[in-house]
Write a protein that holds these residues in place. Sequence first.
Motif, PDB file in Angstrom:
ATOM      1  N   PRO A 219       0.394  -1.613   5.857  1.00 51.45           N
ATOM      2  CA  PRO A 219       1.308  -1.991   4.765  1.00 51.45           C
ATOM      3  C   PRO A 219       0.847  -3.199   3.956  1.00 51.45           C
ATOM      4  O   PRO A 219       1.234  -3.354   2.803  1.00 51.45           O
ATOM      5  CB  PRO A 219       2.624  -2.292   5.493  1.00 51.45           C
ATOM      6  CG  PRO A 219       2.197  -2.667   6.878  1.00 51.45           C
ATOM      7  CD  PRO A 219       0.981  -1.862   7.179  1.00 51.45           C
ATOM      8  N   GLU A 220       0.075  -4.087   4.569  1.00 54.74           N
ATOM      9  CA  GLU A 220      -0.468  -5.311   3.971  1.00 54.74           C
ATOM     10  C   GLU A 220       0.590  -6.371   3.679  1.00 54.74           C
ATOM     11  O   GLU A 220       0.447  -7.505   4.086  1.00 54.74           O
ATOM     12  CB  GLU A 220      -1.288  -5.022   2.708  1.00 54.74           C
ATOM     13  CG  GLU A 220      -2.628  -4.395   3.008  1.00 54.74           C
ATOM     14  CD  GLU A 220      -3.589  -4.412   1.847  1.00 54.74           C
ATOM     15  OE1 GLU A 220      -3.179  -4.654   0.699  1.00 54.74           O
ATOM     16  OE2 GLU A 220      -4.790  -4.173   2.093  1.00 54.74           O
ATOM     17  N   MET A 221       1.648  -6.038   2.945  1.00 56.24           N
ATOM     18  CA  MET A 221       2.655  -7.047   2.643  1.00 56.24           C
ATOM     19  C   MET A 221       3.999  -6.380   2.366  1.00 56.24           C
ATOM     20  O   MET A 221       4.055  -5.275   1.821  1.00 56.24           O
ATOM     21  CB  MET A 221       2.227  -7.914   1.452  1.00 56.24           C
ATOM     22  CG  MET A 221       3.091  -9.152   1.249  1.00 56.24           C
ATOM     23  SD  MET A 221       2.318 -10.390   0.159  1.00 56.24           S
ATOM     24  CE  MET A 221       1.207 -11.183   1.330  1.00 56.24           C
ATOM     25  N   LEU A 222       5.074  -7.064   2.760  1.00 59.61           N
ATOM     26  CA  LEU A 222       6.430  -6.524   2.635  1.00 59.61           C
ATOM     27  C   LEU A 222       7.176  -7.254   1.515  1.00 59.61           C
ATOM     28  O   LEU A 222       7.158  -8.481   1.443  1.00 59.61           O
ATOM     29  CB  LEU A 222       7.176  -6.710   3.951  1.00 59.61           C
ATOM     30  CG  LEU A 222       8.551  -6.056   4.080  1.00 59.61           C
ATOM     31  CD1 LEU A 222       8.415  -4.530   4.150  1.00 59.61           C
ATOM     32  CD2 LEU A 222       9.265  -6.559   5.329  1.00 59.61           C
ATOM     33  N   PHE A 223       7.836  -6.461   0.645  1.00 66.05           N
ATOM     34  CA  PHE A 223       8.535  -7.033  -0.502  1.00 66.05           C
ATOM     35  C   PHE A 223       9.972  -6.516  -0.593  1.00 66.05           C
ATOM     36  O   PHE A 223      10.289  -5.425  -0.115  1.00 66.05           O
ATOM     37  CB  PHE A 223       7.828  -6.656  -1.811  1.00 66.05           C
ATOM     38  CG  PHE A 223       6.446  -7.208  -1.964  1.00 66.05           C
ATOM     39  CD1 PHE A 223       6.233  -8.487  -2.454  1.00 66.05           C
ATOM     40  CD2 PHE A 223       5.344  -6.435  -1.621  1.00 66.05           C
ATOM     41  CE1 PHE A 223       4.957  -8.992  -2.602  1.00 66.05           C
ATOM     42  CE2 PHE A 223       4.059  -6.925  -1.769  1.00 66.05           C
ATOM     43  CZ  PHE A 223       3.870  -8.213  -2.260  1.00 66.05           C
ATOM     44  N   VAL A 224      10.803  -7.315  -1.231  1.00 61.67           N
ATOM     45  CA  VAL A 224      12.098  -6.876  -1.743  1.00 61.67           C
ATOM     46  C   VAL A 224      12.128  -7.208  -3.234  1.00 61.67           C
ATOM     47  O   VAL A 224      11.401  -8.097  -3.687  1.00 61.67           O
ATOM     48  CB  VAL A 224      13.286  -7.564  -1.029  1.00 61.67           C
ATOM     49  CG1 VAL A 224      13.393  -7.121   0.412  1.00 61.67           C
ATOM     50  CG2 VAL A 224      13.176  -9.079  -1.132  1.00 61.67           C
TER      51      VAL A 224
ATOM     52  N   THR B  58       0.805  -1.222   0.000  1.00 55.67           N
ATOM     53  CA  THR B  58       0.000   0.000   0.000  1.00 55.67           C
ATOM     54  C   THR B  58       0.836   1.270   0.000  1.00 55.67           C
ATOM     55  O   THR B  58       0.357   2.328  -0.400  1.00 55.67           O
ATOM     56  CB  THR B  58      -0.913   0.045   1.240  1.00 55.67           C
ATOM     57  OG1 THR B  58      -0.084   0.082   2.411  1.00 55.67           O
ATOM     58  CG2 THR B  58      -1.821  -1.166   1.292  1.00 55.67           C
ATOM     59  N   GLY B  59       2.079   1.173   0.479  1.00 55.77           N
ATOM     60  CA  GLY B  59       2.884   2.372   0.668  1.00 55.77           C
ATOM     61  C   GLY B  59       2.516   3.132   1.927  1.00 55.77           C
ATOM     62  O   GLY B  59       3.097   4.169   2.228  1.00 55.77           O
TER      63      GLY B  59
END
Length: 276
Positions: free
Chosen positions: A12-17, A6-7
């Motif tokens: 945040p809902e989910m964390l990515f790299v 979501t930014g």
Amino acid sequence: PLLTHTGDRRNPEMLFVVANINGQNVKCNYDTGAGVNIMSLDFAKRIGATVIQTKNIKMLGMFHEKSKGLVVVNSMLLGDLVYRNVPFFVMNMKTDDPLANKKLEELGYGCVIGSETMMPLGEICFDFDMMQLVIPASCSGVPAYAPNFYRSPQHLFKLSLIDGISGNCIDANVDTGSSGSLLTYSYYKKNESFFHGMAASDSLRMAGVGGVKVTKTITVPWSYTLAGKKYEITGIPVAVSSNYSEDYDCWIGLPMMMAHKKLIVNFKDMWMIFED
């Protein structure tokens, strides 16, 4: 860089790299709650990976799900880090719930980098202010409260907290792959007298590998102590029903972590701390 769906730091809902796998830049969920690396069959096809057939291997997500095979990628680049011959279990990421499938597709949930890939790094820092994943050149010194977590037989990170309701030491599953936090049904059963007269006023839907589950909840103010520092939570759901029995008391998800500036996880001496 760390990315959220979501930014929005509050949701945040989910964390990515972004990792480079087999020469392609791809977005991957960076998940402390996943014991191993996994990817969907569609994702494996996208990166041109060969799926090796496996038999009788089951993974525990929301429920148990049988692996569709194994992929070993030649190389995975994560910032300045280079991994070689990295195993990923191939799983069916879809559920039997159309709404959950739509949400998982929106999230871009096709590849998960799990804790087996984190632990060899010695120490990692989730810098939520700068939105960076930082791997220090050398590990920090051993604090007085170490060790305060362990990796369970199910490959979960179990962090020791002092519960503000009961005053007891409890185990918390620290899961960057979770979009919410929860006091589990196991916790509720141990402390049922504290919730006498309270009725479930809401329900919580959780989707992931293996399907969807719905849990009845009540929401309460809560506090806990970690590494000698007390933290206050204005409201956290408490599960008053469960599809299965967890062997931990608390589920610490991404929004609860991102309320802090940093989360440091040291695998050498097995300690965690929030920095504010």
